[in-house]
Every structure is written in structure tokens, then in C-alpha cells.
Scaffold this motif. Structure first.
Motif, mmCIF file in Angstrom:
data_model
loop_
_atom_site.group_PDB
_atom_site.id
_atom_site.type_symbol
_atom_site.label_atom_id
_atom_site.label_comp_id
_atom_site.label_asym_id
_atom_site.label_seq_id
_atom_site.Cartn_x
_atom_site.Cartn_y
_atom_site.Cartn_z
ATOM 1 N N LYS A 75 23.938 -48.841 50.083
ATOM 2 C CA LYS A 75 23.478 -48.376 48.777
ATOM 3 C C LYS A 75 23.756 -49.389 47.677
ATOM 4 O O LYS A 75 23.127 -49.351 46.623
ATOM 5 C CB LYS A 75 24.151 -47.034 48.446
ATOM 6 N N SER A 122 15.859 -55.964 50.991
ATOM 7 C CA SER A 122 15.235 -54.646 50.873
ATOM 8 C C SER A 122 14.000 -54.591 51.758
ATOM 9 O O SER A 122 13.265 -55.578 51.888
ATOM 10 C CB SER A 122 14.849 -54.368 49.416
ATOM 11 N N LYS A 151 14.636 -49.858 50.442
ATOM 12 C CA LYS A 151 16.017 -49.591 50.839
ATOM 13 C C LYS A 151 16.694 -50.904 51.181
ATOM 14 O O LYS A 151 16.118 -51.742 51.882
ATOM 15 C CB LYS A 151 16.066 -48.645 52.046
ATOM 16 N N GLU A 152 17.907 -51.082 50.688
ATOM 17 C CA GLU A 152 18.637 -52.312 50.954
ATOM 18 C C GLU A 152 19.227 -52.248 52.363
ATOM 19 O O GLU A 152 19.981 -51.329 52.684
ATOM 20 C CB GLU A 152 19.754 -52.502 49.936
ATOM 21 N N GLN A 153 18.869 -53.210 53.190
ATOM 22 C CA GLN A 153 19.313 -53.233 54.573
ATOM 23 C C GLN A 153 20.163 -54.475 54.824
ATOM 24 O O GLN A 153 19.843 -55.567 54.351
ATOM 25 C CB GLN A 153 18.117 -53.243 55.536
ATOM 26 N N HIS A 208 22.032 -49.627 56.489
ATOM 27 C CA HIS A 208 21.572 -49.329 55.132
ATOM 28 C C HIS A 208 22.758 -49.285 54.180
ATOM 29 O O HIS A 208 23.741 -48.586 54.428
ATOM 30 C CB HIS A 208 20.845 -47.984 55.098
#
Length: 212
Positions: free
Chosen positions: A70, A39, A44-46, A68
Motif C-alpha cells: 500500500k 504499479s 496497484k503498487e506491486q 501488493h
């Protein structure tokens, strides 16, 4: 040329040219897939995707995308990888190696990312990321050192105490704000766009590079 939107367009054009050169080097040959996810500061999870391949006898590792996601389950990661591959005309059948960390969603025997890819390509052999293994060894050795162990224990205790209370969190923010203002006033800290922003406190984790 100084407008942010135009600068982003220029950077995007450069990125496309760099990627075009990378895929020309691969030239429909086989390659290995390296993936990790984390994150960012905006929570945001990358997922980062790196390709390793050999050209003219030289082993090269090239960053090809930051996606990115979800969700970090294996199916979501595989879908994101497939979308990236389709965008750049790559194929899962060309993968000859996979390198991930030891998380269950990555190396799971039944539903991990490496297993899902192996079902489509039995030649995509999995190898546990050596950098991640080395980090775990360094962390384990560091915790054996009394002073280092006490330091990480203290940090964890402070995080639990501060994050459990909004008032304590505000006190930390105000204290940091005063220190930044004092540093700016004395010239020790520079000012500018994007500098000296307020950051949220993050818990130390053994599997994060920031844990060092």
C-alpha cells in the motif's frame, strides 16, 4: 476444471510446488535479494522479489513472489519482505547481497531499504541494479538523438494536452474504439476474453521499461 476458481487453485498448487523446489535448492544457504516495485494496470503498487543463489557452481535467479504494497516507503517494503520470508522460512541473516534501483526509498543512506537491512545484516552488501543503470544510459543516449528526443517531447506534450481535458480524453477513446472495431471487422485483430480492453493513457517515464 474450466471454472476460473478451480483453475486458480491449480495454478496456485503449481506455484507452491515450484517455490518448494527453489527453497530446497537454496537449502539454508546464503543468497542475494533483488527487489523492484511498479504499479500495474489497475494502479496497484506491486513489489517483485527475486532471489539469486549458487547451486552446484551455477548462478540462478528465481522469482519467488509478487507482493501488493500500500505504500512504497522503505519500512513498508521491508515489512512486506519480512512477511514473505517468514511465510517461506527464510531469514534476513542469510542475505549476502542487495540489488535495487537508485530510488531514494531503495538506496537511501539513512532510511532506505538497503540501509534498514544492513542494520540487521552487515553482510548484505548493496549493488545498484546493472539493468537499471544500462536503461538510464540507453535513455540518456537516446535523448541525444535529435529525432528520438523530438519524439519523446511530442509524446509528453500530447499527454499534457489530452489528459488535461475530459473531452479530449473521450475523443481519443472514441477514435481508438473505431480503429479496434474496424480491425476486428477486417480480421486484423482477434477477439476473446481479456482482449481489446480500454486502457488508460500512461505518461512516459525514463525509469520505466515502457519508456522505450
Amino acid at each position: 476444471m474450466v471454472a476460473p476458481s478451480i483453475q486458480k487453485d491449480i495454478v496456485h498448487c503449481f506455484a507452491q510446488e515450484v517455490l518448494k523446489y527453489i527453497f530446497q535448492e537454496i537449502n539454508d544457504d546464503v543468497f542475494s535479494l533483488l527487489v523492484d516495485e511498479s504499479s500495474d494496470i489497475s494502479k496497484k503498487e506491486q513489489m517483485v522479489v527475486v532471489l539469486r543463489y549458487v547451486t552446484r557452481g551455477i548462478v540462478k535467479e528465481r522469482f519467488v513472489g509478487l507482493v501488493h504494497v500500500k505504500d512504497t516507503n522503505a519500512l513498508s517494503l521491508k515489512s512486506a519482505i519480512e512477511f514473505l520470508f517468514v511465510e517461506h522460512d527464510l531469514s534476513l541473516k542469510k542475505i549476502r547481497g542487495q540489488g535495487y534501483d537508485g530510488a531514494s526509498n531503495m538506496r537511501g543512506k539513512f532510511n532506505g531499504l538497503k540501509t534498514l537491512i544492513l542494520r540487521e545484516n552487515i553482510s548484505a552488501y548493496y549493488v545498484h541494479c546493472f539493468a537499471h543503470q544500462l536503461q538510464l544510459v540507453v535513455v540518456a543516449v537516446a535523448h541525444k538523438h535529435i529525432e528520438v528526443g523530438k519524439f519523446f517531447d511530442m509524446i509528453a506534450s500530447l499527454m499534457n494536452m489530452v489528459c488535461a481535458s475530459c473531452k479530449r480524453s473521450d475523443m481519443v477513446r472514441e477514435s481508438q474504439k473505431e480503429k479496434v472495431q474496424e480491425a476486428i471487422g477486417s480480421g486484423e485483430t482477434e477477439t476473446g476474453s481479456g482482449l481489446n480492453q480500454e486502457l488508460s493513457l500512461g505518461r512516459p517515464g525514463d525509469t520505466r521499461w515502457g519508456s522505450h
